[in-house]
Design a protein around this motif. Structure first.
Motif, PDB file in Angstrom:
ATOM      1  N   VAL A 263       3.614   9.715 -43.515  1.00 48.85           N
ATOM      2  CA  VAL A 263       4.970   9.226 -43.979  1.00 48.85           C
ATOM      3  C   VAL A 263       5.659   8.358 -42.772  1.00 48.85           C
ATOM      4  CG1 VAL A 263       7.074   9.123 -45.842  1.00 48.85           C
ATOM      5  CG2 VAL A 263       5.746  10.461 -46.179  1.00 48.85           C
ATOM      6  N   THR A 264       5.697   7.616 -43.162  1.00 45.00           N
ATOM      7  CA  THR A 264       6.595   6.484 -41.983  1.00 45.00           C
ATOM      8  C   THR A 264       7.567   6.004 -42.445  1.00 45.00           C
ATOM      9  OG1 THR A 264       5.469   4.561 -42.771  1.00 45.00           O
ATOM     10  CG2 THR A 264       4.585   5.895 -40.698  1.00 45.00           C
ATOM     11  N   SER A 265       8.438   4.671 -41.646  1.00 45.45           N
ATOM     12  CA  SER A 265      10.021   4.198 -41.574  1.00 45.45           C
ATOM     13  C   SER A 265       9.261   3.270 -40.510  1.00 45.45           C
ATOM     14  CB  SER A 265      10.679   4.807 -40.803  1.00 45.45           C
ATOM     15  OG  SER A 265      11.103   5.550 -39.892  1.00 45.45           O
ATOM     16  N   PRO A 266      10.052   1.654 -41.353  1.00 43.30           N
ATOM     17  CA  PRO A 266      10.115   0.699 -40.255  1.00 43.30           C
ATOM     18  C   PRO A 266      10.176   0.984 -39.292  1.00 43.30           C
ATOM     19  CG  PRO A 266      11.238   0.528 -42.343  1.00 43.30           C
ATOM     20  CD  PRO A 266      11.433   1.515 -42.564  1.00 43.30           C
ATOM     21  N   ASP A 267      11.208   2.008 -38.557  1.00 46.90           N
ATOM     22  CA  ASP A 267      11.984   2.196 -37.600  1.00 46.90           C
ATOM     23  C   ASP A 267      10.956   3.301 -37.064  1.00 46.90           C
ATOM     24  OD1 ASP A 267      12.780   3.916 -38.513  1.00 46.90           O
ATOM     25  OD2 ASP A 267      14.875   4.272 -37.405  1.00 46.90           O
ATOM     26  N   ALA A 268       9.937   3.685 -36.914  1.00 45.60           N
ATOM     27  CA  ALA A 268       8.681   4.585 -36.688  1.00 45.60           C
ATOM     28  C   ALA A 268       8.201   3.895 -34.948  1.00 45.60           C
ATOM     29  CB  ALA A 268       7.753   5.172 -37.254  1.00 45.60           C
ATOM     30  N   ALA A 269       8.220   4.531 -34.721  1.00 47.50           N
ATOM     31  CA  ALA A 269       7.179   4.553 -33.132  1.00 47.50           C
ATOM     32  C   ALA A 269       6.260   5.474 -32.662  1.00 47.50           C
ATOM     33  CB  ALA A 269       8.166   3.736 -31.857  1.00 47.50           C
ATOM     34  N   ASN A 270       5.848   5.505 -31.696  1.00 51.68           N
ATOM     35  CA  ASN A 270       4.183   6.298 -31.540  1.00 51.68           C
ATOM     36  C   ASN A 270       5.400   6.857 -30.034  1.00 51.68           C
ATOM     37  OD1 ASN A 270       2.715   4.816 -32.719  1.00 51.68           O
ATOM     38  ND2 ASN A 270       1.420   3.757 -31.366  1.00 51.68           N
ATOM     39  N   PHE A 271       4.186   8.231 -29.847  1.00 54.67           N
ATOM     40  CA  PHE A 271       5.164   8.989 -28.402  1.00 54.67           C
ATOM     41  C   PHE A 271       3.717  10.044 -28.682  1.00 54.67           C
ATOM     42  CE2 PHE A 271       4.554  11.407 -32.608  1.00 54.67           C
ATOM     43  CZ  PHE A 271       4.546  13.243 -32.610  1.00 54.67           C
ATOM     44  N   LYS A 272       3.830  10.300 -27.713  1.00 52.91           N
ATOM     45  CA  LYS A 272       2.539  11.161 -26.596  1.00 52.91           C
ATOM     46  C   LYS A 272       2.544  12.724 -27.258  1.00 52.91           C
ATOM     47  CE  LYS A 272       1.143   7.993 -23.625  1.00 52.91           C
ATOM     48  NZ  LYS A 272      -0.986   7.812 -24.169  1.00 52.91           N
ATOM     49  N   ALA A 273       1.645  13.504 -27.565  1.00 50.65           N
ATOM     50  CA  ALA A 273       1.467  14.847 -27.536  1.00 50.65           C
ATOM     51  C   ALA A 273       0.555  14.864 -28.043  1.00 50.65           C
ATOM     52  CB  ALA A 273       2.364  15.854 -28.699  1.00 50.65           C
ATOM     53  N   ASP A 274       0.362  16.941 -27.305  1.00 54.68           N
ATOM     54  CA  ASP A 274      -0.875  17.207 -27.004  1.00 54.68           C
ATOM     55  C   ASP A 274      -2.242  16.729 -26.665  1.00 54.68           C
ATOM     56  OD1 ASP A 274       0.279  19.530 -28.145  1.00 54.68           O
ATOM     57  OD2 ASP A 274      -0.457  19.286 -30.041  1.00 54.68           O
ATOM     58  N   GLY A 275      -1.872  15.179 -25.744  1.00 57.23           N
ATOM     59  CA  GLY A 275      -2.977  14.180 -25.013  1.00 57.23           C
ATOM     60  C   GLY A 275      -3.837  13.313 -26.079  1.00 57.23           C
ATOM     61  N   GLU A 276      -2.525  13.523 -26.966  1.00 57.77           N
ATOM     62  CA  GLU A 276      -2.882  12.571 -27.724  1.00 57.77           C
ATOM     63  C   GLU A 276      -1.829  11.338 -28.566  1.00 57.77           C
ATOM     64  OE1 GLU A 276      -5.845  13.732 -31.041  1.00 57.77           O
ATOM     65  OE2 GLU A 276      -4.402  15.390 -30.865  1.00 57.77           O
ATOM     66  N   ASP A 277      -1.740   9.822 -28.652  1.00 59.94           N
ATOM     67  CA  ASP A 277      -0.916   9.066 -28.856  1.00 59.94           C
ATOM     68  C   ASP A 277      -0.705   9.087 -30.762  1.00 59.94           C
ATOM     69  OD1 ASP A 277       1.197   6.870 -28.408  1.00 59.94           O
ATOM     70  OD2 ASP A 277      -0.788   5.606 -28.367  1.00 59.94           O
ATOM     71  N   LEU A 278       0.646   9.496 -31.053  1.00 61.97           N
ATOM     72  CA  LEU A 278       0.425   9.688 -32.550  1.00 61.97           C
ATOM     73  C   LEU A 278       1.672   9.052 -32.490  1.00 61.97           C
ATOM     74  CD1 LEU A 278       1.237  13.835 -32.571  1.00 61.97           C
ATOM     75  CD2 LEU A 278      -1.149  12.202 -33.041  1.00 61.97           C
ATOM     76  N   GLU A 279       1.813   8.444 -34.275  1.00 60.88           N
ATOM     77  CA  GLU A 279       3.336   8.003 -34.842  1.00 60.88           C
ATOM     78  C   GLU A 279       3.816   9.467 -35.178  1.00 60.88           C
ATOM     79  OE1 GLU A 279       3.774   4.501 -37.670  1.00 60.88           O
ATOM     80  OE2 GLU A 279       2.203   5.027 -37.507  1.00 60.88           O
ATOM     81  N   TYR A 280       5.216   9.160 -35.205  1.00 61.06           N
ATOM     82  CA  TYR A 280       6.219  10.041 -35.771  1.00 61.06           C
ATOM     83  C   TYR A 280       7.002   9.352 -37.170  1.00 61.06           C
ATOM     84  CZ  TYR A 280      10.044   7.331 -32.743  1.00 61.06           C
ATOM     85  OH  TYR A 280      10.872   6.214 -32.840  1.00 61.06           O
ATOM     86  N   THR A 281       7.128   9.964 -37.516  1.00 58.31           N
ATOM     87  CA  THR A 281       8.375   9.819 -38.856  1.00 58.31           C
ATOM     88  C   THR A 281       9.513   9.383 -38.921  1.00 58.31           C
ATOM     89  OG1 THR A 281       6.648  11.059 -40.063  1.00 58.31           O
ATOM     90  CG2 THR A 281       8.570  10.719 -41.468  1.00 58.31           C
ATOM     91  N   TYR A 282      10.174  10.593 -38.077  1.00 60.23           N
ATOM     92  CA  TYR A 282      11.151  10.487 -37.848  1.00 60.23           C
ATOM     93  C   TYR A 282      11.325  11.121 -36.303  1.00 60.23           C
ATOM     94  CZ  TYR A 282      16.604  12.263 -38.283  1.00 60.23           C
ATOM     95  OH  TYR A 282      17.926  11.882 -37.710  1.00 60.23           O
ATOM     96  N   LYS A 283      12.824  10.479 -35.553  1.00 61.75           N
ATOM     97  CA  LYS A 283      13.323  11.320 -33.923  1.00 61.75           C
ATOM     98  C   LYS A 283      14.334  11.797 -34.239  1.00 61.75           C
ATOM     99  CE  LYS A 283      13.260   9.974 -29.292  1.00 61.75           C
ATOM    100  NZ  LYS A 283      12.696   8.367 -28.650  1.00 61.75           N
ATOM    101  N   THR A 284      14.809  12.865 -32.984  1.00 58.82           N
ATOM    102  CA  THR A 284      15.833  13.440 -33.028  1.00 58.82           C
ATOM    103  C   THR A 284      16.171  14.007 -31.746  1.00 58.82           C
ATOM    104  OG1 THR A 284      18.245  14.621 -34.192  1.00 58.82           O
ATOM    105  CG2 THR A 284      16.132  15.868 -34.378  1.00 58.82           C
TER     106      THR A 284
END
Length: 329
Positions: A263-284
């Motif tokens: 589930v994504t939102s218009p302001d979602a972006a990518n981040f790196k975790a566990d050696g992977e490039d992932l897209e997040y749903t929400y950031k805080t």
């Protein structure tokens, strides 16, 4: 020169002797002198004959001595030429050995070769005087000394080269060992750093998710059904971690719907975790104090909730914090 003068004197004496005999015979024929006078002539003739014999002996000895001297000079020249061959062979042995010579040693090498060439030219002459032969012998003697010293210097140079080569090989071996050790230590440091990084990442101790509907008054009421649900609250605590940084940490939330779609939102972006490039749903962000505090993340679904089970995964410090799920009917 002496032999020539003696030969001339001997010839003159013979001429005088022959004249005396002829004069004596003539006088006897003419005057008929007494026997006493003839006796004196005979004594004189005996002395002359003895002188001639002595001259012949002397001349023979001088000739024999001259012949011996010529043979002696020839033998000495041959010996000197042989020694020059030997000295030149010793010098050439250095070049065969491929010893790397310094500029000074190369100059000595060239100088010795040049001296040998000059001496060969001297010995190649026809006849040599006694003085010339003596000088050549002295030159070869000095040359022998210089060649001996030169070879000793070359031997010392070879020893130094071998010693330097051994030191170089030892240094190479030590350098290789140090380099390998440094590589190993670097790998260990990297592994240790990775372990420290993993160990210092904050992790979930407990987490649950509750869905809510929002009344007209703004009051939030928890629900179990997908229809009225508008938002969720992710409640969690963080496990104690003494090496984790105290302070603010970014938290990334990924929510998967019942179909497994992010589930994504218009302001979602990518981040790196566990050696992977992932897209997040929400950031805080939260402040970690390592005191067992509880945290809550509110997330409003931009779309309608679906029936089924949702998966919620939290990430922080480049690693997965943990996950939980909730189900809507």
């Amino acid at each position: 020169m002496i032999v020539t003068n003696l030969l001339a004197d001997r010839h003159s004496t013979q001429l005088k002797f022959n004249k005396i005999i002829m004069d004596n015979q003539t006088g006897e024929n003419k005057t008929g002198q007494a026997p006493k006078k003839n006796s004196n002539v005979i004594y004189f003739l005996i002395v002359v004959v003895l002188a001639l014999l002595a001259t012949d002996v002397y001349l023979y000895l001088q000739k024999n001595k001259a012949d011996t001297r010529i043979v002696y000079q020839s033998d000495e020249k041959t010996k000197l030429q042989t020694e020059l061959d030997s000295l030149e062979a010793q010098i050439e042995q250095v070049n065969i050995g491929k010893t790397k010579l310094s500029a000074e040693m190369q100059a000595k090498n060239d100088s010795l070769k040049s001296k040998i060439k000059v001496l060969r030219a001297e010995l190649a002459k026809g006849k040599m005087t006694v003085a010339e032969l003596a000088r050549a012998q002295e030159d070869v003697k000095q040359l022998r000394y210089f060649v001996t010293k030169y070879n000793a210097d070359i031997d010392e140079l070879k020893k130094q080269n071998l010693s330097l080569a051994a030191e170089r090989d030892t240094l190479k071996t030590n350098l290789t060992a140090v380099s390998q050790k440094a590589t190993t230590l670097e790998k260990q440091n990297q592994d240790l750093g990775e372990k420290v990084k993993v160990g210092s990442a904050i992790k979930l101790a407990m987490a649950d998710v509750v869905a809510y509907k929002i009344k007209g008054s703004g009051k939030e009421v928890d629900v179990k059904r997908a229809g009225p649900a508008k938002k969720i609250k992710i409640n969690f605590t963080i496990a104690s971690n003494a090496i984790a940084d105290k302070g603010m940490h970014d938290i990334y939330v990924r929510i998967m719907d019942p179909a497994g779609t992010l589930v994504t939102s218009p302001d979602a972006a990518n981040f790196k975790a566990d050696g992977e490039d992932l897209e997040y749903t929400y950031k805080t962000s939260i402040e970690f104090k390592d005191d067992g505090s509880g945290y809550t993340i509110d997330w409003v679904n931009p779309a309608a909730f679906q029936k089924g089970t949702y998966t919620v995964i939290l990430y922080a410090d480049g690693f997965t914090m943990g996950k939980t799920s909730f189900t809507l009917k």
